[in-house]
Design a protein around this motif. Structure first.
Motif, PDB file in Angstrom:
ATOM      1  N   ALA A   1      -4.744  -3.495  -1.069  1.00 44.04           N
ATOM      2  CA  ALA A   1      -3.812  -4.304  -1.847  1.00 44.04           C
ATOM      3  C   ALA A   1      -4.545  -5.034  -2.969  1.00 44.04           C
ATOM      4  O   ALA A   1      -4.103  -5.051  -4.118  1.00 44.04           O
ATOM      5  CB  ALA A   1      -3.106  -5.303  -0.931  1.00 44.04           C
TER       6      ALA A   1
ATOM      7  N   PHE B   1      -3.813  -4.250  -6.786  1.00 44.39           N
ATOM      8  CA  PHE B   1      -3.143  -5.341  -7.472  1.00 44.39           C
ATOM      9  C   PHE B   1      -3.995  -5.902  -8.597  1.00 44.39           C
ATOM     10  O   PHE B   1      -3.507  -6.165  -9.689  1.00 44.39           O
ATOM     11  CB  PHE B   1      -2.827  -6.444  -6.460  1.00 44.39           C
TER      12      PHE B   1
ATOM     13  N   VAL C   1       0.576   0.572  -3.801  1.00 45.98           N
ATOM     14  CA  VAL C   1       0.619  -0.538  -4.751  1.00 45.98           C
ATOM     15  C   VAL C   1       0.728   0.007  -6.169  1.00 45.98           C
ATOM     16  O   VAL C   1       1.594  -0.406  -6.950  1.00 45.98           O
ATOM     17  CB  VAL C   1      -0.638  -1.426  -4.613  1.00 45.98           C
TER      18      VAL C   1
ATOM     19  N   SER D   1       1.744 -13.018  -4.852  1.00 43.91           N
ATOM     20  CA  SER D   1       1.695 -12.738  -3.417  1.00 43.91           C
ATOM     21  C   SER D   1       3.086 -12.392  -2.892  1.00 43.91           C
ATOM     22  O   SER D   1       3.246 -11.566  -2.003  1.00 43.91           O
ATOM     23  CB  SER D   1       1.126 -13.941  -2.665  1.00 43.91           C
TER      24      SER D   1
ATOM     25  N   LEU E   1       3.762  -8.832  -3.768  1.00 44.74           N
ATOM     26  CA  LEU E   1       2.957  -7.967  -2.899  1.00 44.74           C
ATOM     27  C   LEU E   1       3.584  -7.862  -1.510  1.00 44.74           C
ATOM     28  O   LEU E   1       3.776  -6.770  -0.971  1.00 44.74           O
ATOM     29  CB  LEU E   1       1.541  -8.550  -2.803  1.00 44.74           C
TER      30      LEU E   1
END
Lengths: 316, 333
Positions: free
Chosen positions: A136, A140, A199, A219, A222
């Motif tokens: 992640a 990200f 992602v 966040s 995500l």
């Protein structure tokens, strides 16, 4: 699957590409998505066969104290030895015979089921947790972080898995916990790659942009939007991963680097009884069959789930 | 094509560097080198002398640089147990593992690809189901247990094969390549060739089972994918027989993923060799490393892990290069 929180994005994970289900079929949308997935899993013969095997093994592991005629103490130490009755062939009293120290083989086998399932679940959970985090972050943040994390994952993948596990065990020492750690660590790259790919696949989608425009934090995006999309491939990889984790751990146990005697673990039992192959072959046969069935169960489940969760493969 | 090969070679370099670094950092850091070198003669003064002599207090990057330099010049240190140079021992063990691994890859391909093709061509029949269940059981088996069962049934019960080693005692061979079957062939010693093959079969069968199962599974799904394509329908519409369609048109296009899996499985096979060699007392690198681990012979473990990982990277490189050969479009990208 029942412990998974059911949120709308999870449905997207289970039904990739059908994000606007509500618009197409409102009544279907009202059905909880996990129920939908469960329905399809029920129709997959592979997955059901796998679940059946795993369920049986789980039941045996849970019921070990009731099934076994001999028991280890609270630390897993087998104190009973009966040298006069060692290496007995299977009989009405000892269904699987007795081992080289006269212990009831069936009792050791059912307690060992706990050990193998524990090793598989713990090491894969560890790998998924760390792998998800790394994947992640890499996907990200992109840029240098992505580069550094993924190159390191590539290097880990450059080692044949059991060899890397061996090296880690050499470093941190042998024993059950360390084997779980080692087997978990070596499978981190698999999950990191899956999560990173998910992602990257979602981050530029319109709904993510919309969410960001509405002021959602990184966040939140995500956790609510991106990760649920990685759930389906993670579940599939995790199920197959538990199988290979059990195999790797059994291999380490067999080399004497895993669980230590007098614990009951299938790999270790094979290594203990290996010298008895020609005189008491059943002692070698049973733990191997048990490992094979367990791994087969998780492989069947993983294959079945892949067919169910990945619509591209359906009907093939 | 040449440019592509060069580019891939250059890309493999960082991976190899990373492998050496990880091996060094993982294993170079274990234990107290003083204690390992001095043993019972350990005193603080002697330890300080050792640390100074081997420059153990230098920063990690410098020590790693020195290690890398030594490795590149073929110096892998000395075995703590046998006191012999690790590189020398490696030269003895390496061919044994190569012979076993090559035999197992060949077996896996010879069994896996036909099994996958048949399953795909007879899709959704009992044959397909049986082949895939066999393959699934194959990937679920612990390789060391399968090895023990093969020994019990085929060597002990049926007496068909020897259980350990590479040659019967008393049988001698000149060392040419170190691969006994090849050496026997090259020197024309047929009795020794028969004996070496005889010893090779059981370990190779054990080692090839899991890769064969993987190859069968991927061949089947790749074939199914290809068989659904338009040009296959065209080929069938032209009136070609099914076997020509499968062999000429489908197979070559289905090979790409199959080659990947064969490559990946060769790497897997190397780790399988660790367990298989231990059981068959096969004097290769796998058994060597395991013995070194139990006797805490770190230089040997380090060298073994390094060689296995380097082989793995090289195999992946070969897989990439074979892509360019199988699919000419790739090298132009």
């Amino acid at each position: 699957m029942s412990d998974v929180e059911t949120t709308p994005p999870e449905r997207d994970a289970l039904l990739p590409g059908i994000a606007d289900l509500d618009a197409i079929a409102p009544e279907a949308a009202r059905r909880p998505p996990w129920l939908d997935a469960l329905r399809r899993i029920r129709r997959s013969r592979l997955a059901m066969a796998g679940l059946l095997i795993i369920g049986l093994l789980g039941a045996i592991a849970l019921a070990a104290p009731a099934i076994a005629s001999q028991h280890p103490d609270d630390n897993g130490v087998w104190r009973t030895t009966d040298m006069r009755n060692r290496e007995q062939t299977p009989s009405a009293e000892h269904w699987m015979g007795t081992d080289q120290l006269g212990r009831d083989m069936l009792s050791r086998m059912v307690y060992a089921a706990r050990m193998s399932l524990l090793i598989g679940v713990v090491s894969v959970s560890l790998a998924i947790a760390i792998g998800t985090l790394l994947g992640a972050v890499a996907g990200f943040l992109g840029g240098a972080a992505d580069m550094a994390i993924m190159r390191f994952m590539d290097i880990m993948l450059a080692f044949p898995s059991i060899l890397l596990a061996l090296a880690i065990v050499v470093l941190i020492g042998e024993g059950l916990i360390n084997v779980m750690l080692a087997v978990g660590i070596i499978s981190i790259p698999t999950y990191a790659r899956i999560v990173r790919a998910s992602v990257l696949g979602e981050i530029n989608r319109e709904y993510v942009t919309a969410s960001r425009a509405l002021g959602a934090s990184g966040s939140r995006i995500l956790l609510r939007h991106v990760l649920p999309n990685a759930l389906a491939p993670l579940i599939v990889a995790g199920s197959l991963g538990i199988g290979s984790a059990i195999l790797d751990a059994a291999g380490l146990g067999f080399l004497g680097l895993g669980a230590q005697p007098p614990l009951a673990e299938w790999g270790l039992m094979l290594s203990d009884t290996r010298q008895k192959l020609f005189t008491a072959p059943w002692l070698v046969a049973f733990p191997g069959v048990a490992i094979m069935l367990t791994v087969l169960g998780f492989n069947l489940l993983g294959d079945g789930l892949r067919d169910v969760l990945d619509p591209r493969l359906r009907g093939r | 094509m040449f440019g592509y090969v060069l580019r891939r070679l250059l890309l493999a370099l960082p991976a190899l560097l990373g492998v050496t670094f990880l091996t060094y950092a993982l294993l170079g850091a274990t234990g107290d080198p003083c204690a390992a070198l001095l043993g019972e003669r350990y005193t603080t003064e002697r330890c300080d002398a050792v640390r100074a002599r081997y420059r153990l207090d230098d920063p990690l990057p410098i020590k790693y640089g020195r290690y890398l330099g030594a490795v590149l010049s073929g110096d892998l240190g000395d075995s703590v147990v046998s006191k012999r140079p690790v590189a020398e021992e490696l030269r003895e063990k390496f061919p044994a593992t190569m012979e076993l691994a090559l035999a197992a890859v060949v077996l896996a391909v010879l069994v896996g690809i036909p099994l996958g093709i048949v399953a795909a061509a007879r899709h959704n029949t009992a044959i397909d189901l049986a082949a895939m269940i066999t393959a699934l059981i194959g990937v679920s088996m612990p390789v060391f247990w399968l090895a023990l069962m093969l020994i019990y049934f085929l060597a002990f019960k049926a007496g068909l094969f020897p259980t350990t080693g590479r040659l019967s005692s008393g049988m001698e061979l000149p060392t040419i390549t170190g691969l006994y079957t090849l050496d026997a062939l090259l020197s024309g010693r047929w009795e020794a060739l028969r004996d070496a093959v005889h010893h090779l079969i059981l370990p190779a069968v054990a080692l090839s089972t899991i890769p064969a199962a993987f190859v069968a599974r991927i061949t089947r799904s790749a074939m199914l994918e290809v068989l659904g394509q338009d040009y296959i329908r065209t080929a069938r519409a032209k009136g070609l027989t099914e076997s020509v369609v499968v062999r000429r048109h489908a197979l070559k296009n289905a090979l790409l993923p199959v080659v990947t899996v064969i490559g990946l499985q060769t790497g897997f096979l190397l780790s399988g060799a660790v367990l298989t060699e231990t059981i068959f007392a096969w004097p290769g690198m796998g058994r060597w490393v395991v013995t070194a681990i139990t006797s805490n012979d770190i230089p040997v473990v380090q060298a073994g892990v390094l060689v296995f990982a380097t082989l793995f990277v090289m195999i992946n490189l070969l897989v990439d290069l074979s892509y360019a050969w199988l699919d000419p479009r790739i090298s132009f990208e």
